[in-house]
Design an enzyme around this catalytic site. Structure first.
Site, PDB file in Angstrom:
ATOM      1  N   GLY A  84     -14.527  26.590 -34.243  1.00  0.00           N
ATOM      2  CA  GLY A  84     -15.093  25.787 -33.163  1.00  0.00           C
ATOM      3  C   GLY A  84     -16.559  25.535 -33.417  1.00  0.00           C
ATOM      4  O   GLY A  84     -17.183  26.242 -34.217  1.00  0.00           O
ATOM      5  N   CYS A 111     -12.980  31.975 -38.447  1.00  0.00           N
ATOM      6  CA  CYS A 111     -14.364  31.524 -38.285  1.00  0.00           C
ATOM      7  C   CYS A 111     -14.860  31.816 -36.858  1.00  0.00           C
ATOM      8  O   CYS A 111     -15.008  32.967 -36.505  1.00  0.00           O
ATOM      9  CB  CYS A 111     -14.468  30.040 -38.654  1.00  0.00           C
ATOM     10  SG  CYS A 111     -16.148  29.561 -39.004  1.00  0.00           S
ATOM     11  N   TYR A 112     -15.070  30.804 -36.020  1.00  0.00           N
ATOM     12  CA  TYR A 112     -15.489  31.068 -34.635  1.00  0.00           C
ATOM     13  C   TYR A 112     -14.517  32.040 -33.970  1.00  0.00           C
ATOM     14  O   TYR A 112     -14.919  32.931 -33.223  1.00  0.00           O
ATOM     15  CB  TYR A 112     -15.531  29.740 -33.851  1.00  0.00           C
ATOM     16  CG  TYR A 112     -15.944  29.892 -32.409  1.00  0.00           C
ATOM     17  CD1 TYR A 112     -17.277  29.830 -32.048  1.00  0.00           C
ATOM     18  CD2 TYR A 112     -14.996  30.104 -31.409  1.00  0.00           C
ATOM     19  CE1 TYR A 112     -17.664  29.975 -30.723  1.00  0.00           C
ATOM     20  CE2 TYR A 112     -15.363  30.250 -30.077  1.00  0.00           C
ATOM     21  CZ  TYR A 112     -16.705  30.179 -29.744  1.00  0.00           C
ATOM     22  OH  TYR A 112     -17.081  30.334 -28.427  1.00  0.00           O
ATOM     23  N   HIS A 198     -12.032  29.676 -44.219  1.00  0.00           N
ATOM     24  CA  HIS A 198     -10.950  28.841 -43.675  1.00  0.00           C
ATOM     25  C   HIS A 198      -9.710  28.852 -44.577  1.00  0.00           C
ATOM     26  O   HIS A 198      -9.669  28.128 -45.567  1.00  0.00           O
ATOM     27  CB  HIS A 198     -11.450  27.404 -43.500  1.00  0.00           C
ATOM     28  CG  HIS A 198     -12.416  27.277 -42.372  1.00  0.00           C
ATOM     29  ND1 HIS A 198     -12.050  26.910 -41.110  1.00  0.00           N
ATOM     30  CD2 HIS A 198     -13.747  27.518 -42.317  1.00  0.00           C
ATOM     31  CE1 HIS A 198     -13.094  26.910 -40.320  1.00  0.00           C
ATOM     32  NE2 HIS A 198     -14.152  27.277 -41.032  1.00  0.00           N
ATOM     33  N   GLU A 200      -6.924  27.572 -43.925  1.00  0.00           N
ATOM     34  CA  GLU A 200      -6.100  26.369 -43.714  1.00  0.00           C
ATOM     35  C   GLU A 200      -6.483  25.220 -44.643  1.00  0.00           C
ATOM     36  O   GLU A 200      -5.701  24.296 -44.822  1.00  0.00           O
ATOM     37  CB  GLU A 200      -6.182  25.926 -42.241  1.00  0.00           C
ATOM     38  CG  GLU A 200      -7.495  25.307 -41.774  1.00  0.00           C
ATOM     39  CD  GLU A 200      -8.552  26.326 -41.362  1.00  0.00           C
ATOM     40  OE1 GLU A 200      -8.472  27.499 -41.780  1.00  0.00           O
ATOM     41  OE2 GLU A 200      -9.494  25.936 -40.637  1.00  0.00           O
ATOM     42  N   SER A 252      10.461  -0.877 -34.797  1.00  0.00           N
ATOM     43  CA  SER A 252       9.442  -1.716 -35.435  1.00  0.00           C
ATOM     44  C   SER A 252       9.625  -1.774 -36.934  1.00  0.00           C
ATOM     45  O   SER A 252       8.984  -2.565 -37.615  1.00  0.00           O
ATOM     46  CB  SER A 252       8.063  -1.135 -35.130  1.00  0.00           C
ATOM     47  OG  SER A 252       7.915   0.085 -35.847  1.00  0.00           O
ATOM     48  N   GLY A 253      10.469  -0.896 -37.461  1.00  0.00           N
ATOM     49  CA  GLY A 253      10.603  -0.822 -38.911  1.00  0.00           C
ATOM     50  C   GLY A 253       9.709   0.261 -39.494  1.00  0.00           C
ATOM     51  O   GLY A 253       9.803   0.590 -40.668  1.00  0.00           O
ATOM     52  N   GLY A 254       8.834   0.834 -38.653  1.00  0.00           N
ATOM     53  CA  GLY A 254       7.978   1.933 -39.110  1.00  0.00           C
ATOM     54  C   GLY A 254       8.755   3.243 -39.125  1.00  0.00           C
ATOM     55  O   GLY A 254       9.888   3.312 -38.639  1.00  0.00           O
ATOM     56  N   ASP A 256       8.198   6.182 -37.576  1.00  0.00           N
ATOM     57  CA  ASP A 256       8.418   6.928 -36.342  1.00  0.00           C
ATOM     58  C   ASP A 256       9.559   6.332 -35.514  1.00  0.00           C
ATOM     59  O   ASP A 256      10.431   7.061 -35.032  1.00  0.00           O
ATOM     60  CB  ASP A 256       7.132   6.981 -35.499  1.00  0.00           C
ATOM     61  CG  ASP A 256       5.970   7.538 -36.299  1.00  0.00           C
ATOM     62  OD1 ASP A 256       6.235   8.174 -37.340  1.00  0.00           O
ATOM     63  OD2 ASP A 256       4.820   7.340 -35.901  1.00  0.00           O
ATOM     64  N   SER A 257       9.556   5.006 -35.359  1.00  0.00           N
ATOM     65  CA  SER A 257      10.624   4.423 -34.534  1.00  0.00           C
ATOM     66  C   SER A 257      11.964   4.502 -35.259  1.00  0.00           C
ATOM     67  O   SER A 257      13.003   4.687 -34.621  1.00  0.00           O
ATOM     68  CB  SER A 257      10.294   2.986 -34.118  1.00  0.00           C
ATOM     69  OG  SER A 257      10.321   2.112 -35.213  1.00  0.00           O
ATOM     70  N   SER A 258      11.950   4.407 -36.592  1.00  0.00           N
ATOM     71  CA  SER A 258      13.224   4.502 -37.326  1.00  0.00           C
ATOM     72  C   SER A 258      13.826   5.893 -37.203  1.00  0.00           C
ATOM     73  O   SER A 258      15.039   6.047 -37.006  1.00  0.00           O
ATOM     74  CB  SER A 258      13.029   4.185 -38.810  1.00  0.00           C
ATOM     75  OG  SER A 258      12.484   2.916 -38.958  1.00  0.00           O
ATOM     76  N   LYS A 398       3.627  14.384 -38.617  1.00  0.00           N
ATOM     77  CA  LYS A 398       4.124  13.255 -39.416  1.00  0.00           C
ATOM     78  C   LYS A 398       4.923  13.716 -40.638  1.00  0.00           C
ATOM     79  O   LYS A 398       5.974  13.151 -40.948  1.00  0.00           O
ATOM     80  CB  LYS A 398       2.930  12.406 -39.871  1.00  0.00           C
ATOM     81  CG  LYS A 398       3.299  11.115 -40.528  1.00  0.00           C
ATOM     82  CD  LYS A 398       3.496  10.063 -39.483  1.00  0.00           C
ATOM     83  CE  LYS A 398       3.739   8.699 -40.048  1.00  0.00           C
ATOM     84  NZ  LYS A 398       3.759   7.685 -38.980  1.00  0.00           N
TER      85      LYS A 398
END
Ligand code: XMP
Length: 542
Positions: A84, A111-112, A198, A200, A252-254, A256-258, A398
């Site tokens: 943070g 860290c923080y 870190h 990550e 939409s063909g993207g 996420d929607s597919s 994603k």
């Protein structure tokens, strides 16, 4: 203080309103083992969560001041405190409920987060004489559990202005660097660990192993988060929520929607109706490609609406980018509404909202307040249409959605498609949008994308496209003077689309793209390559 978080404001001390209960909210039974990441304002909280999920452990980001009671009720296997931007000794620094340390649940402070846990349990945190940002050599003194299987030294990524100066006697040091005596610590009797660096970020070598060791050697996680299980549980959940009703899904063909449509189709088959609105702002052959992908993979009801005239009519004479967006958004809602009304018995509207959208909009239950942005998703659509919202991807990142798409049988090229903005080519056709300009842009765009694919660089780049500039310039072709348009090629690399670097494409690829556009696209005599990063530029030009 964590230097990697300087640009992000500290989260507020007050709790955000919890998201309202909808059909799309995380179903508790979808996961049987979870880790909570308490967000202290880190821009890397999502990265921590993704790293944990990569270890097959489900993980959620929650606000830093969540009560110990609530945590107990959520029954996490482990808790991680993020970094943070604040200093723990400041009066308004974000704190955690001290009772968390009494729950007996393993805690990893980063860290923080480490400074906060150390201070809360009797240590002293001070500002470093010199801020430390970048690579450091970590000497590991204790090779047990957290560092099991590690060499004696590794490179780690540091990013801090404060550090633990005096460690409480209840803690012991596990590792240090020349400038940071307590770079990794653990409580002697409680399952509490801290890392000043870190794990990550990819610059920390063996960072994933460190996270793995915390989860499996210390928190005794079993690794129950698998996308194949997610599919079966999500299918069951969707069936339970939807019953015999009908669901509408905008396609939409993207990616996420597919993937949303594929998951819904698996769950409810013929009760799903998909709507593809062709707004006349799609890329070359896109409508046909979506229809063929769709009919190849599902047999669900697909309605295709050709609304080109409506959208281009709305955009006539409009040059202002915000006004274009507004008009496209409104036309989309009007058009969707008309189509949806024709579908009898539809009670739910499906959207491909992802976990980062949920977190960033502040809509997650117990999640952090909105700190970053309101998402570009079509806002207000379900309310306006009187539907219940169903968002089967709202727990996923994603990369998980892509894996899920493959799991559901979608083809690789669809799953790895670059994102495409809702307002489509309208925001890449600078100034007024006309059919003639859209045609030029489509041809140029197709050349950019196909040449990047030919060079095998599509997967290595995050977004690549052409932009049609408003100005014209003088050229010479054959013996004749030309006065034609210029196209900009935009190609970026990014993890999260909030910051981005322009892609350093090879010159010979740029040369091919330029030659092909100028030779093959009528009306273009100049090609420029956009070498601006985000910030200060944005990815799209409008
Ligand atoms: P910017 O241009 O803001 O873009 O750097 C970041 C990402 O968002 C996409 N984008 C949009 N997506 N509606 C969308 O659905 C929009 O209005 C919109 N504007 C930008 C952009 O393509 C990039 O992936």
């Amino acid at each position: 203080m964590d230097l990697m978080n300087n640009s992000v404001s500290s989260p507020s001390q007050s709790a955000p309103a919890a998201g309202s209960q909808t059909a799309s909210q995380t179903a508790p039974h979808l996961v049987s083992e979870r880790v909570l990441v308490l967000d202290f304002g880190s821009q890397y909280a999502q990265l921590i969560a993704r790293r944990i999920r990569e270890q097959n452990v489900y993980c959620e980001i929650v606000r830093h001041n969540i009560s110990a009671e609530t945590i107990k009720a959520r029954n996490p296997t482990a808790i991680v405190f993020s970094g943070g931007p604040s200093s723990v000794y400041e009066s308004n620094a974000p704190k955690c409920d001290p009772n968390i340390f009494k729950l007996g649940i393993p805690v990893l402070g980063i860290c923080y987060g480490m400074q906060l846990a150390s201070q809360a349990l009797g240590g002293k945190v001070e500002s470093c004489s010199r801020r430390e940002f970048g690579r450091a050599r970590l000497q590991i003194q204790s090779m047990e559990r957290l560092f099991a299987g590690f060499p004696h030294e590794i490179d780690v990524w540091m990013s801090h202005g404060d550090q633990v100066k005096d460690l409480s006697e209840d803690f012991e040091t596990l590792a240090s660097t020349t400038t940071c005596p307590h770079a990794a610590v653990r409580h002697k009797t409680l399952p509490i660990y801290g890392l000043q660096f870190h794990p990550e970020v990819s610059h920390t070598s063996l960072g994933s192993t460190l996270i793995h060791n915390f989860l499996y050697n210390i928190a005794n996680c079993e690794g129950r988060w698998h996308l194949s299980d997610f599919v079966s549980r999500a299918v069951e959940h969707i069936r339970g929520v939807v019953g015999k009703d009908r669901v509408i899904c905008g396609l939409s063909g993207g990616v996420d929607s597919s993937v949303t449509a594929a998951l819904l189709y698996k769950a409810i088959g013929p009760q799903l109706t998909c709507i593809l609105i062709d707004n006349g702002l799609l890329r070359k052959n896109e409508q046909a490609a979506v229809i063929s992908e769709f009919t190849n993979h599902f047999k669900a009801d697909l309605r295709v609406v050709d609304a080109t005239d409506l959208f281009l009519g709305e955009l006539a004479n409009i040059k202002d980018p915000q006004e274009k967006r507004k008009r496209i958004g409104k036309a989309f809602i009007d058009c969707f509404k008309l189509e949806a009304e024709k579908i009898n018995g539809a009670k739910f509207l499906a959207q491909g909202t992802l976990y980062p959208d949920v977190i960033e909009s502040g809509a997650a239950v117990d999640g952090p307040a909105a700190t970053i942005k309101l998402h570009h998703n079509v806002g207000g659509l379900p309310e306006q249409l009187g539907f219940q919202l169903i968002e089967p991807l709202r727990d996923l990142f994603k990369d998980e959605v892509r894996k899920l798409g493959l799991e559901l049988g979608l083809p690789e090229h669809l799953v790895w498609r670059h994102p495409f903005p809702g307002p489509g080519l309208a925001v890449r056709c600078l100034g007024e949008v006309t059919r003639e300009k859209l045609e030029i842009l489509r041809e140029a765009d197709e050349i950019v994308v196909s040449e990047i694919k030919n060079a095998n660089l599509y997967r290595q780049t995050s977004q690549a496209f052409a932009v049609l500039l408003e100005s014209q310039s003088v050229g010479v072709m054959g013996d004749a003077r030309t006065y034609e348009r210029a196209v900009a090629v935009r190609c970026v690399n990014t993890d999260d689309f909030m910051t981005a670097d322009w892609s350093q494409l090879p010159y010979d690829l740029l040369a091919t793209i330029s030659t092909r556009i100028i030779n093959e696209v009528r009306g273009v005599n100049r090609v420029c390559y956009d070498i601006s990063s985000k910030p200060p530029a944005t990815i799209e030009w409008e």
